[in-house]
Design a protein around this motif. Structure first.
Motif, PDB file in Angstrom:
ATOM      1  N   ALA A   1      45.916  35.080  82.812  1.00 50.82           N
ATOM      2  CA  ALA A   1      46.706  33.996  82.216  1.00 50.82           C
ATOM      3  C   ALA A   1      47.986  33.749  83.006  1.00 50.82           C
ATOM      4  O   ALA A   1      48.367  32.598  83.260  1.00 50.82           O
ATOM      5  N   LEU A   2      48.663  34.816  83.417  1.00 55.47           N
ATOM      6  CA  LEU A   2      49.906  34.667  84.177  1.00 55.47           C
ATOM      7  C   LEU A   2      49.657  34.098  85.566  1.00 55.47           C
ATOM      8  O   LEU A   2      50.440  33.295  86.073  1.00 55.47           O
ATOM      9  N   THR A   3      48.566  34.499  86.184  1.00 52.69           N
ATOM     10  CA  THR A   3      48.222  34.016  87.523  1.00 52.69           C
ATOM     11  C   THR A   3      47.982  32.507  87.521  1.00 52.69           C
ATOM     12  O   THR A   3      48.239  31.839  88.525  1.00 52.69           O
ATOM     13  N   GLU A   4      47.522  31.973  86.419  1.00 53.42           N
ATOM     14  CA  GLU A   4      47.225  30.545  86.336  1.00 53.42           C
ATOM     15  C   GLU A   4      48.459  29.671  86.132  1.00 53.42           C
ATOM     16  O   GLU A   4      48.373  28.452  86.252  1.00 53.42           O
ATOM     17  N   VAL A   5      49.610  30.266  85.856  1.00 55.44           N
ATOM     18  CA  VAL A   5      50.831  29.485  85.641  1.00 55.44           C
ATOM     19  C   VAL A   5      51.434  29.140  87.003  1.00 55.44           C
ATOM     20  O   VAL A   5      51.777  30.042  87.773  1.00 55.44           O
ATOM     21  N   PRO A   6      51.565  27.843  87.323  1.00 59.42           N
ATOM     22  CA  PRO A   6      52.155  27.458  88.612  1.00 59.42           C
ATOM     23  C   PRO A   6      53.583  27.973  88.743  1.00 59.42           C
ATOM     24  O   PRO A   6      54.368  27.924  87.795  1.00 59.42           O
ATOM     25  N   GLY A   7      53.897  28.524  89.908  1.00 63.42           N
ATOM     26  CA  GLY A   7      55.243  29.017  90.163  1.00 63.42           C
ATOM     27  C   GLY A   7      55.474  30.447  89.741  1.00 63.42           C
ATOM     28  O   GLY A   7      56.600  30.933  89.801  1.00 63.42           O
TER      29      GLY A   7
ATOM     30  N   PRO B   1      62.235  29.136  89.363  1.00 62.85           N
ATOM     31  CA  PRO B   1      62.883  28.449  88.245  1.00 62.85           C
ATOM     32  C   PRO B   1      62.831  26.925  88.346  1.00 62.85           C
ATOM     33  O   PRO B   1      63.012  26.247  87.344  1.00 62.85           O
ATOM     34  N   GLY B   2      62.529  26.414  89.516  1.00 62.94           N
ATOM     35  CA  GLY B   2      62.364  24.972  89.672  1.00 62.94           C
ATOM     36  C   GLY B   2      60.994  24.484  89.233  1.00 62.94           C
ATOM     37  O   GLY B   2      60.771  23.285  89.054  1.00 62.94           O
ATOM     38  N   ALA B   3      60.062  25.416  89.049  1.00 60.74           N
ATOM     39  CA  ALA B   3      58.691  25.048  88.687  1.00 60.74           C
ATOM     40  C   ALA B   3      58.315  25.433  87.265  1.00 60.74           C
ATOM     41  O   ALA B   3      57.468  24.787  86.653  1.00 60.74           O
ATOM     42  N   VAL B   4      58.931  26.495  86.745  1.00 60.40           N
ATOM     43  CA  VAL B   4      58.535  27.005  85.432  1.00 60.40           C
ATOM     44  C   VAL B   4      59.713  27.733  84.783  1.00 60.40           C
ATOM     45  O   VAL B   4      60.516  28.352  85.470  1.00 60.40           O
ATOM     46  N   ALA B   5      59.790  27.635  83.472  1.00 64.61           N
ATOM     47  CA  ALA B   5      60.828  28.336  82.708  1.00 64.61           C
ATOM     48  C   ALA B   5      60.245  29.626  82.135  1.00 64.61           C
ATOM     49  O   ALA B   5      59.037  29.706  81.869  1.00 64.61           O
ATOM     50  N   PRO B   6      61.080  30.634  81.906  1.00 61.22           N
ATOM     51  CA  PRO B   6      60.577  31.885  81.330  1.00 61.22           C
ATOM     52  C   PRO B   6      59.827  31.680  80.015  1.00 61.22           C
ATOM     53  O   PRO B   6      58.827  32.347  79.752  1.00 61.22           O
ATOM     54  N   GLU B   7      60.281  30.739  79.202  1.00 61.89           N
ATOM     55  CA  GLU B   7      59.613  30.478  77.921  1.00 61.89           C
ATOM     56  C   GLU B   7      58.181  29.984  78.134  1.00 61.89           C
ATOM     57  O   GLU B   7      57.293  30.288  77.336  1.00 61.89           O
ATOM     58  N   GLN B   8      57.948  29.231  79.206  1.00 58.50           N
ATOM     59  CA  GLN B   8      56.590  28.754  79.500  1.00 58.50           C
ATOM     60  C   GLN B   8      55.684  29.919  79.902  1.00 58.50           C
ATOM     61  O   GLN B   8      54.492  29.919  79.593  1.00 58.50           O
TER      62      GLN B   8
ATOM     63  N   ALA C   1      56.020  33.061  78.821  1.00 53.51           N
ATOM     64  CA  ALA C   1      55.716  33.767  77.571  1.00 53.51           C
ATOM     65  C   ALA C   1      54.675  33.005  76.758  1.00 53.51           C
ATOM     66  O   ALA C   1      53.768  33.602  76.171  1.00 53.51           O
ATOM     67  N   THR C   2      54.774  31.682  76.733  1.00 54.81           N
ATOM     68  CA  THR C   2      53.817  30.860  75.994  1.00 54.81           C
ATOM     69  C   THR C   2      52.401  31.018  76.542  1.00 54.81           C
ATOM     70  O   THR C   2      51.432  31.030  75.775  1.00 54.81           O
ATOM     71  N   ALA C   3      52.265  31.165  77.855  1.00 57.31           N
ATOM     72  CA  ALA C   3      50.938  31.366  78.451  1.00 57.31           C
ATOM     73  C   ALA C   3      50.289  32.634  77.907  1.00 57.31           C
ATOM     74  O   ALA C   3      49.082  32.673  77.664  1.00 57.31           O
ATOM     75  N   VAL C   4      51.091  33.666  77.679  1.00 54.03           N
ATOM     76  CA  VAL C   4      50.573  34.917  77.115  1.00 54.03           C
ATOM     77  C   VAL C   4      50.265  34.727  75.624  1.00 54.03           C
ATOM     78  O   VAL C   4      49.230  35.174  75.131  1.00 54.03           O
ATOM     79  N   ASP C   5      51.143  34.040  74.933  1.00 53.43           N
ATOM     80  CA  ASP C   5      50.921  33.787  73.500  1.00 53.43           C
ATOM     81  C   ASP C   5      49.624  33.015  73.265  1.00 53.43           C
ATOM     82  O   ASP C   5      48.909  33.276  72.296  1.00 53.43           O
TER      83      ASP C   5
ATOM     84  N   LYS D   1      51.592  38.389  71.810  1.00 52.44           N
ATOM     85  CA  LYS D   1      52.941  37.895  71.537  1.00 52.44           C
ATOM     86  C   LYS D   1      53.875  38.464  72.601  1.00 52.44           C
ATOM     87  O   LYS D   1      54.055  39.687  72.687  1.00 52.44           O
ATOM     88  N   ALA D   2      54.432  37.577  73.434  1.00 52.02           N
ATOM     89  CA  ALA D   2      55.309  38.001  74.520  1.00 52.02           C
ATOM     90  C   ALA D   2      56.762  37.778  74.172  1.00 52.02           C
ATOM     91  O   ALA D   2      57.122  36.737  73.589  1.00 52.02           O
ATOM     92  N   HIS D   3      57.591  38.753  74.514  1.00 55.95           N
ATOM     93  CA  HIS D   3      59.032  38.675  74.330  1.00 55.95           C
ATOM     94  C   HIS D   3      59.687  38.882  75.693  1.00 55.95           C
ATOM     95  O   HIS D   3      59.337  39.831  76.402  1.00 55.95           O
ATOM     96  N   ILE D   4      60.633  38.045  76.038  1.00 54.07           N
ATOM     97  CA  ILE D   4      61.327  38.166  77.310  1.00 54.07           C
ATOM     98  C   ILE D   4      62.442  39.195  77.160  1.00 54.07           C
ATOM     99  O   ILE D   4      63.239  39.123  76.228  1.00 54.07           O
ATOM    100  N   GLU D   5      62.486  40.158  78.093  1.00 55.34           N
ATOM    101  CA  GLU D   5      63.561  41.149  78.065  1.00 55.34           C
ATOM    102  C   GLU D   5      64.885  40.460  78.340  1.00 55.34           C
ATOM    103  O   GLU D   5      65.011  39.666  79.259  1.00 55.34           O
TER     104      GLU D   5
END
Length: 82
Positions: free
Chosen positions: A36-42, A59-66, A68-72, A77-81
């Motif tokens: 799932a993470l590998t499929e997220v661009p950036g 950070p120009g291609a993807v936000a940390p919340e996006q 985490a959402t890919a994992v969700d 359930k993903a939480h950012i440290e």
């Protein structure tokens, strides 16, 4: 040496985050999250283990919340440290 320079340039400007992931119990979970993470661009996946993941991201291609959402979306359930 040329390949290493290309790889370094590709990752310049990337930031790193650690995700804590609830619901992972086995190697199959690790594979699903890695996929799932590998499929997220950036996103560059550095390590995934039961309960957590470390990734680099552009950070120009993807936000940390996006990220985490890919994992969700795959049932965890993903939480950012902080």
């Amino acid at each position: 040496m040329g390949i290493l320079r290309k790889r370094r340039r590709k990752f310049l400007g990337m930031e790193n985050i650690k995700l804590f992931i609830e619901g992972m119990h086995c190697a199959a979970c690790v594979r699903r999250v890695t996929s799932a993470l590998t499929e997220v661009p950036g996103v560059r996946v550095d390590a995934v283990e039961v309960g957590s993941a470390r990734v680099g991201f552009d950070p120009g291609a993807v936000a940390p919340e996006q990220i985490a959402t890919a994992v969700d979306k795959i049932g965890f359930k993903a939480h950012i440290e902080e």
